[in-house]
Write an enzyme that holds these catalytic residues in place. Structure first.
Site, PDB file in Angstrom:
ATOM      1  N   CYS A  51     -67.503  22.794  41.887  1.00 47.13           N
ATOM      2  CA  CYS A  51     -67.078  21.622  41.130  1.00 47.13           C
ATOM      3  C   CYS A  51     -67.436  21.790  39.651  1.00 47.13           C
ATOM      4  O   CYS A  51     -68.418  22.440  39.309  1.00 47.13           O
ATOM      5  CB  CYS A  51     -67.764  20.374  41.692  1.00 47.13           C
ATOM      6  SG  CYS A  51     -67.271  18.829  40.868  1.00 47.13           S
ATOM      7  N   ASP A  53     -68.652  19.626  37.813  1.00 43.87           N
ATOM      8  CA  ASP A  53     -69.788  18.763  37.496  1.00 43.87           C
ATOM      9  C   ASP A  53     -70.878  19.558  36.764  1.00 43.87           C
ATOM     10  O   ASP A  53     -71.305  20.618  37.221  1.00 43.87           O
ATOM     11  CB  ASP A  53     -70.350  18.165  38.784  1.00 43.87           C
ATOM     12  CG  ASP A  53     -71.319  17.021  38.528  1.00 43.87           C
ATOM     13  OD1 ASP A  53     -72.358  17.258  37.881  1.00 43.87           O
ATOM     14  OD2 ASP A  53     -71.047  15.890  38.978  1.00 43.87           O
ATOM     15  N   ARG A  55     -73.890  19.205  36.552  1.00 38.89           N
ATOM     16  CA  ARG A  55     -75.186  19.284  37.226  1.00 38.89           C
ATOM     17  C   ARG A  55     -75.231  20.348  38.314  1.00 38.89           C
ATOM     18  O   ARG A  55     -76.249  20.505  38.997  1.00 38.89           O
ATOM     19  CB  ARG A  55     -75.521  17.924  37.840  1.00 38.89           C
ATOM     20  CG  ARG A  55     -75.614  16.777  36.835  1.00 38.89           C
ATOM     21  CD  ARG A  55     -75.622  15.435  37.526  1.00 38.89           C
ATOM     22  NE  ARG A  55     -74.354  15.176  38.221  1.00 38.89           N
ATOM     23  CZ  ARG A  55     -74.115  14.106  38.969  1.00 38.89           C
ATOM     24  NH1 ARG A  55     -75.075  13.199  39.119  1.00 38.89           N
ATOM     25  NH2 ARG A  55     -72.940  13.941  39.555  1.00 38.89           N
ATOM     26  N   HIS A 107     -70.651  19.242  46.376  1.00 44.03           N
ATOM     27  CA  HIS A 107     -71.964  18.626  46.179  1.00 44.03           C
ATOM     28  C   HIS A 107     -71.892  17.151  46.535  1.00 44.03           C
ATOM     29  O   HIS A 107     -70.893  16.469  46.270  1.00 44.03           O
ATOM     30  CB  HIS A 107     -72.453  18.805  44.731  1.00 44.03           C
ATOM     31  CG  HIS A 107     -71.651  18.061  43.706  1.00 44.03           C
ATOM     32  ND1 HIS A 107     -72.015  16.823  43.230  1.00 44.03           N
ATOM     33  CD2 HIS A 107     -70.499  18.379  43.069  1.00 44.03           C
ATOM     34  CE1 HIS A 107     -71.130  16.419  42.338  1.00 44.03           C
ATOM     35  NE2 HIS A 107     -70.191  17.342  42.218  1.00 44.03           N
ATOM     36  N   CYS A 110     -70.295  13.588  44.707  1.00 47.89           N
ATOM     37  CA  CYS A 110     -69.209  14.089  43.872  1.00 47.89           C
ATOM     38  C   CYS A 110     -68.311  12.939  43.398  1.00 47.89           C
ATOM     39  O   CYS A 110     -67.767  12.174  44.206  1.00 47.89           O
ATOM     40  CB  CYS A 110     -68.377  15.106  44.647  1.00 47.89           C
ATOM     41  SG  CYS A 110     -66.978  15.791  43.738  1.00 47.89           S
TER      42      CYS A 110
END
Length: 218
Positions: A51, A53, A55, A107, A110
């Site tokens: 992803c 993302d 993080r 994750h 999400c």
């Protein structure tokens, strides 16, 4: 020794450039020949499809270095057979870099998956999230038994990673590699933002025998 971490609220344009300088100096102190070796070429054993993302950085959460993992990221780690970007990365990874592992990693928590669970329009991304809604539809009976929103989100995250791994192995790219005797495994993982730990979803595939008859190519 690592460069000093910059607090998110204090990150500036100039701070990013200074952070790069600090990181380079730290790496040279640790290994004076590091950048000479890094610039000589790459031979990563892993392709990571994850992803976007911020993080979930592949190298940090697996404790690996630049050059160890070839990375493709998109919102909600979606794998679909019409995505030429993903297919190009997969083809290069398998046929040129000869990676031994392809990992589709989602994750928990999400945002893309959570948006797909709702009906609110977000924008053009709604068309992308339609792929996750397709995963929900395929597993609708199981999903409808879940009343807790977090449990439902977590399960869809897992199913999205599993379906993504299946879509990887259904490609002619991976099937041809297996047919040619290439060592290659496809995996589905999920990362927890709350614990920092990765969950192996135990759906590893290593040969054409794992491909559904409907998707086998010859």
């Amino acid at each position: 020794m690592c460069a000093k971490t910059i607090e998110t609220k204090d990150i500036t344009y100039d701070g990013l450039l200074q952070g790069n300088i600090d990181w380079v100096e730290d790496m040279k102190k640790t290994d004076p020949g590091y950048f000479d070796k890094l610039s000589a070429g790459q031979n990563p054993p892993v392709l990571w499809i994850g992803c976007s993302d911020s993080r979930v950085p592949a190298n940090q959460i697996t404790n690996t270095l630049p050059g160890d993992i070839f990375v493709h990221r998109n919102i909600a780690n979606v794998v679909v057979h019409t995505d030429m970007n993903m297919l190009s990365v997969l083809d290069y990874s398998v046929n040129v870099l000869k990676v031994k592992h392809v990992i589709v990693c989602g994750h928990y928590g999400c945002g893309g998956v959570n948006a797909a669970l709702g009906n609110k329009q977000v924008g053009i991304i709604d068309n992308w999230l339609r792929n996750i809604r397709d995963v929900y539809r395929m597993h609708e009976r199981e999903m409808q038994t879940m009343k807790d929103p977090e449990q439902k989100s977590n399960r869809l995250v897992e199913l999205n990673a599993i379906e993504g791994a299946a879509n990887v192995m259904n490609t002619s790219i991976v099937q041809n590699a297996w047919a040619n005797g290439q060592e290659l495994s496809v995996h589905a993982w999920v990362y927890s933002l709350k614990t920092g730990l990765i969950k192996d979803l135990k759906v590893t595939s290593t040969s054409v025998a794992d491909v559904s008859p409907a998707f086998k190519v010859s």
